[in-house]
Structure formats: structure tokens, C-alpha cells
Design a protein around this motif. Structure first.
Motif, short mmCIF file in Angstrom:
data_model
loop_
_atom_site.label_atom_id
_atom_site.label_comp_id
_atom_site.label_asym_id
_atom_site.label_seq_id
_atom_site.Cartn_x
_atom_site.Cartn_y
_atom_site.Cartn_z
N LYS A 204 0.62 -1.03 -0.01
CA LYS A 204 0.16 -0.06 0.09
C LYS A 204 1.00 1.25 0.11
CE LYS A 204 -3.95 -2.06 2.53
NZ LYS A 204 -4.93 -1.98 3.76
N HIS A 205 0.82 1.99 -1.06
CA HIS A 205 1.74 3.13 -1.23
C HIS A 205 1.01 4.39 -0.86
CE1 HIS A 205 4.58 0.63 -3.27
NE2 HIS A 205 3.88 -0.06 -3.92
N PRO A 206 1.79 5.46 -0.50
CA PRO A 206 0.94 6.76 0.12
C PRO A 206 0.40 7.18 -1.43
CG PRO A 206 3.37 6.89 -0.11
CD PRO A 206 3.28 5.61 -0.18
N ASP A 207 -0.73 7.82 -1.09
CA ASP A 207 -1.38 8.47 -2.48
C ASP A 207 -0.80 9.87 -2.69
OD1 ASP A 207 -3.20 9.49 -4.25
OD2 ASP A 207 -4.89 9.55 -2.89
N LEU A 208 -0.13 10.17 -3.73
CA LEU A 208 0.68 11.03 -4.18
C LEU A 208 -0.08 11.84 -5.32
CD1 LEU A 208 4.44 10.10 -3.99
CD2 LEU A 208 3.34 11.35 -2.35
N SER A 209 -1.06 11.16 -5.60
CA SER A 209 -1.91 11.86 -6.96
C SER A 209 -2.29 13.37 -6.67
CB SER A 209 -3.01 10.91 -7.34
OG SER A 209 -4.00 10.98 -6.32
N PRO A 210 -2.80 13.83 -5.60
CA PRO A 210 -3.09 15.13 -5.39
C PRO A 210 -1.75 16.08 -5.72
CG PRO A 210 -3.74 13.96 -3.49
CD PRO A 210 -2.99 13.09 -4.16
N VAL A 211 -0.52 15.71 -5.53
CA VAL A 211 0.64 16.57 -5.69
C VAL A 211 1.11 16.18 -6.99
CG1 VAL A 211 0.72 17.27 -3.38
CG2 VAL A 211 1.91 15.31 -4.31
N LEU A 212 0.89 14.98 -7.85
CA LEU A 212 1.74 14.72 -8.73
C LEU A 212 0.67 14.36 -10.10
CD1 LEU A 212 4.40 12.35 -7.56
CD2 LEU A 212 4.63 14.62 -8.46
N GLN A 282 14.29 7.54 -0.33
CA GLN A 282 14.40 7.22 1.16
C GLN A 282 13.00 7.57 2.14
OE1 GLN A 282 18.04 9.53 1.89
NE2 GLN A 282 19.01 7.67 1.68
N THR A 283 12.41 8.86 1.74
CA THR A 283 11.18 9.23 2.55
C THR A 283 10.16 8.21 2.15
OG1 THR A 283 11.65 11.51 2.29
CG2 THR A 283 9.39 10.91 2.77
N LEU A 284 10.02 7.63 1.17
CA LEU A 284 9.24 6.59 0.67
C LEU A 284 9.37 5.40 1.57
CD1 LEU A 284 8.75 7.00 -3.13
CD2 LEU A 284 6.86 7.23 -1.50
N LEU A 285 10.64 4.87 1.56
CA LEU A 285 11.08 3.77 2.25
C LEU A 285 10.67 4.18 3.72
CD1 LEU A 285 14.53 2.50 0.70
CD2 LEU A 285 12.11 1.93 0.19
N LEU A 286 10.73 4.97 4.43
CA LEU A 286 10.35 5.32 5.68
C LEU A 286 8.98 5.26 5.92
CD1 LEU A 286 12.80 8.30 6.51
CD2 LEU A 286 12.61 6.25 7.77
N TYR A 287 8.14 5.81 4.75
CA TYR A 287 6.60 5.65 4.88
C TYR A 287 6.39 4.26 5.17
CZ TYR A 287 1.92 5.32 3.59
OH TYR A 287 0.64 5.01 3.38
N HIS A 288 6.99 3.37 4.21
CA HIS A 288 6.52 1.85 4.37
C HIS A 288 7.02 1.45 5.83
CE1 HIS A 288 4.55 1.47 0.77
NE2 HIS A 288 5.48 2.12 -0.14
N LEU A 289 8.29 1.65 6.24
CA LEU A 289 8.68 1.36 7.44
C LEU A 289 7.59 1.38 8.65
CD1 LEU A 289 12.23 1.81 6.97
CD2 LEU A 289 11.41 -0.59 7.58
N VAL A 290 7.35 2.71 8.73
CA VAL A 290 6.60 3.27 10.01
C VAL A 290 5.19 2.82 9.66
CG1 VAL A 290 8.30 5.08 10.48
CG2 VAL A 290 6.20 5.61 9.07
N ASP A 301 -3.55 2.68 8.35
CA ASP A 301 -3.15 4.15 7.78
C ASP A 301 -4.27 4.12 6.70
OD1 ASP A 301 -0.60 5.35 6.04
OD2 ASP A 301 -2.33 6.27 7.11
N PRO A 302 -5.06 5.00 6.93
CA PRO A 302 -6.24 5.17 5.78
C PRO A 302 -5.71 5.95 4.64
CG PRO A 302 -6.46 6.74 7.41
CD PRO A 302 -5.34 6.07 7.83
N HIS A 303 -4.52 6.61 4.74
CA HIS A 303 -4.26 7.42 3.57
C HIS A 303 -2.99 6.70 2.66
CE1 HIS A 303 -5.90 10.81 6.10
NE2 HIS A 303 -5.24 10.35 7.18
N VAL A 304 -3.66 5.85 2.07
CA VAL A 304 -2.69 4.97 1.10
C VAL A 304 -3.52 5.11 -0.03
CG1 VAL A 304 -1.67 3.79 3.10
CG2 VAL A 304 -3.70 2.93 2.15
N TRP A 305 -2.98 4.61 -1.23
CA TRP A 305 -3.24 4.05 -2.39
C TRP A 305 -2.85 2.73 -2.55
CZ3 TRP A 305 -0.06 2.63 -6.52
CH2 TRP A 305 -0.61 2.12 -7.68
N HIS A 306 -3.55 1.75 -3.02
CA HIS A 306 -3.55 0.40 -3.23
C HIS A 306 -3.98 -0.06 -4.55
CE1 HIS A 306 -3.30 -3.82 -1.32
NE2 HIS A 306 -2.35 -3.76 -2.23
#
Length: 319
Positions: A204-212, A282-290, A301-306
Motif C-alpha cells: 500500500k503506497h502513499p497517495d501522491l496523486s493530489p500533488v503529482l 528514502q522518504t518513501l521507504l520510511l513511510y513503508h517502514l513506519v 493507515d487510511p491515507h494510502v493508495w493500493h
């Protein structure tokens, strides 16, 4: 207590595994929060023995992969291990080191995704795939300046390993959740490398579509069959890069204590550089770790894009 979260980073020798992991480990809190494991420490033979046997360290038969799997099992069960050690400068096997389990386990190596049992021991699987010319240059610089090799020795070893790269290293790419390719640009600054990042639907990756968006001169995000391709130009404006990093951090506010400004740093020889594309990866990897740790601990974590699961090809990585 929640079990540790295991991040695995695999790639050929000199692909940038340690550079990528160093900033992540630093932000997480170093030795107090992270158990770091190098797959190289599980070599079965020293350098001289490998030469006598005509075998490279890329061959699974030259490594104790079964022991590595057992040790990852112990760490995931919050149990300590006695980790073997390999000295790259002397090419010899040394005395083992006592390693305690910590909330995060970062594992890097050549063959960590070679078997299904090894792959299953990792929560997050990352494969590094820089262009071959760039990787050879990185390996040449590192081995000659830090590991005591001559230029001739490094080049000869690179040629000798080519068959094993195709047979054992490259196939692991298809088992990764994230594939990262740093690529050179016309700018000679080593901090200006482009990054193409494949985000597969196994995480499950962070949803970056609002900024990209799917197109533009800056970072872009393109949806494909079961995965996304994130393109980060090496010349990305620092302000825009900071905005993108902020967007990821906003999706892991529960880890705001980890915020720091040292992501993206790396060295070439003794010179310190910074890369916006490296910092974003590195920020993306930190996101997945935490976020994985939060999930293991019982939170979601509801703020994800899957994306839907699929087996989309990643040929565009080298486009």
C-alpha cells in the motif's frame, strides 16, 4: 510487543544499497532502533577460497542462505542472533557479532530474495537496478578507495561475474515491491541523478496523486497495470522536492518525531553530496517502514493508495 519490521534491499554489487539504507537507518535512530544485517556476512567462503573453487559470491552455493533465513526468523520473533562477519578489505571471514532485535530490521545483500522462504521473511522488498555503466563506475570507485582493490582487479571481477548476475541477481527483480533505478543525466553533478521508481501493488503506497500528475517537466506519477511509475528528475527544484516530501510525511503524522533534514546525503570519496531524488526515495521507504509497524501494532493507515494486483511489465524503467 509488536514484532520487528523487516526491510530488504537487494541489488548487484555497487548498486547503491548501503547509500540508500544509510539515511533511512540514521532517521530511524540508528543502532537503538535498527538491527542492520548485510547478506555479505553470510558468504560461505573467503576471497582466496572462492578463487580456488572458481566461484563468485553471487552464486547461492557460495552463501549460507539457509542461515540467513533462520536469523531473520529469529529477529522477527524478537530473538537475538550471532551474526557471522565478512571483512571486505581482507576478504576473510571473522568472528560472529551478537545482534539484538530492534523495532526495525534493515537487510541488504545480493541474494536476499533468491528463495521464497527468504522473500517471505521481508515485509518490504526493494530492488536496485541502476544502468550497468553507472553501477560499474560506482563499484570501481568504492572498491578502489575503500576495499583495497586495484582498477584491474575490479574490472576483471566485474567481467567474471556477468553470467551469475544474469542467472541469480537479475531474476530477483520480479519479486520486489519497489524497483528503484537511479540514472545519469547531462549534469555531471552526482547529486543530479534521475530516479525511476516502480511502485507495485503488493504494498500500500502513499497517495501522491493530489500533488503529482501523469505528465510535466517535474516529478510525475503514471499508473500502469497493477503498479505506478514515479519519475523524479535529478534537477527537481528543491522547493518542489520539499513539497513532495511533506506530502509523504503528512500521511505518517504518527511518525513526525522522525522528521529530519539529512535525507538524501551521500559521499563520493570524501566529498559530501545531496540528492533530491535520493531523499524522496528514502522518504518513501520510511513511510513503508513506519506505516507497516503501525499496522503490525494494530493500527491502520487510511491515507494510502493500493493499486489492483497485477504483473505489469516494468520495461519503461529504462525508457
Amino acid at each position: 510487543m509488536a514484532r520487528p519490521v523487516v526491510l530488504g534491499v537487494v541489488g548487484d554489487s555497487g548498486a547503491g544499497k548501503t547509500t540508500l539504507n544509510r539515511g533511512v537507518v540514521r532517521i530511524l535512530g540508528g543502532g537503538g532502533q535498527v538491527s542492520y544485517i548485510s547478506g555479505d556476512d553470510y558468504h560461505r567462503y573467503g576471497r582466496d577460497q572462492r578463487a580456488e573453487l572458481g566461484i563468485t559470491p553471487l552464486d547461492p552455493a557460495a552463501n549460507h542462505l539457509d542461515v540467513l533465513r533462520q536469523h531473520l526468523d529469529h529477529l522477527r520473533a524478537s530473538e537475538p542472533i550471532l551474526k557471522p562477519n565478512y571483512d571486505h578489505r581482507s576478504g576473510t571471514l571473522g568472528a560472529p557479532t551478537y545482534v539484538r532485535p530492534h523495532p526495525y530490521v534493515v537487510v541488504e545483500g545480493l541474494l536476499n530474495f533468491h528463495t521464497e522462504r527468504l522473500r517471505d521473511a521481508h515485509d518490504i522488498r526493494v530492488f536496485l537496478a541502476p544502468p550497468e555503466e553507472l553501477r560499474r563506475n560506482w563499484k570501481l570507485t568504492r572498491d578502489c578507495t575503500r576495499r583495497g582493490y586495484t582498477t584491474h582487479q575490479v574490472l576483471a571481477e566485474l567481467d567474471r561475474r556477468e553470467r551469475d548476475v544474469d542467472a541469480f541477481i537479475a531474476p530477483q527483480r520480479r519479486h520486489a515491491d519497489i524497483v528503484v533505478c537511479f540514472m545519469p543525466t547531462d549534469d555531471p553533478d552526482p547529486g543530479k541523478l534521475d530516479a525511476h521508481v516502480i511502485l507495485r501493488g503488493t504494498l500500500k503506497h502513499p497517495d501522491l496523486s493530489p500533488v503529482l500528475g501523469p505528465d510535466g517537466d517535474g516529478p510525475t506519477l503514471v499508473q500502469r497495470d497493477g503498479e505506478m511509475l514515479l519519475k523524479i528528475p535529478g534537477g527537481t527544484d528543491s522547493g518542489l522536492a520539499a513539497e513532495l516530501e511533506e506530502a509523504v510525511w503528512d500521511r505518517m503524522q504518527y511518525a513526525s518525531r522522525l522528521r529530519a533534514s539529512r535525507l538524501g546525503e551521500f559521499t563520493v570519496g570524501t566529498a559530501l553530496h545531496r540528492s533530491e531524488s535520493l531523499a524522496l526515495v528514502q522518504t518513501l521507504l520510511l513511510y513503508h517502514l513506519v506505516s507497516t509497524r503501525a499496522t503490525i501494532s494494530g493500527g491502520e493507515d487510511p491515507h494510502v493508495w493500493h493499486p489492483p494486483r497485477g504483473t505489469g511489465a516494468d520495461s519503461a524503467l529504462h525508457a
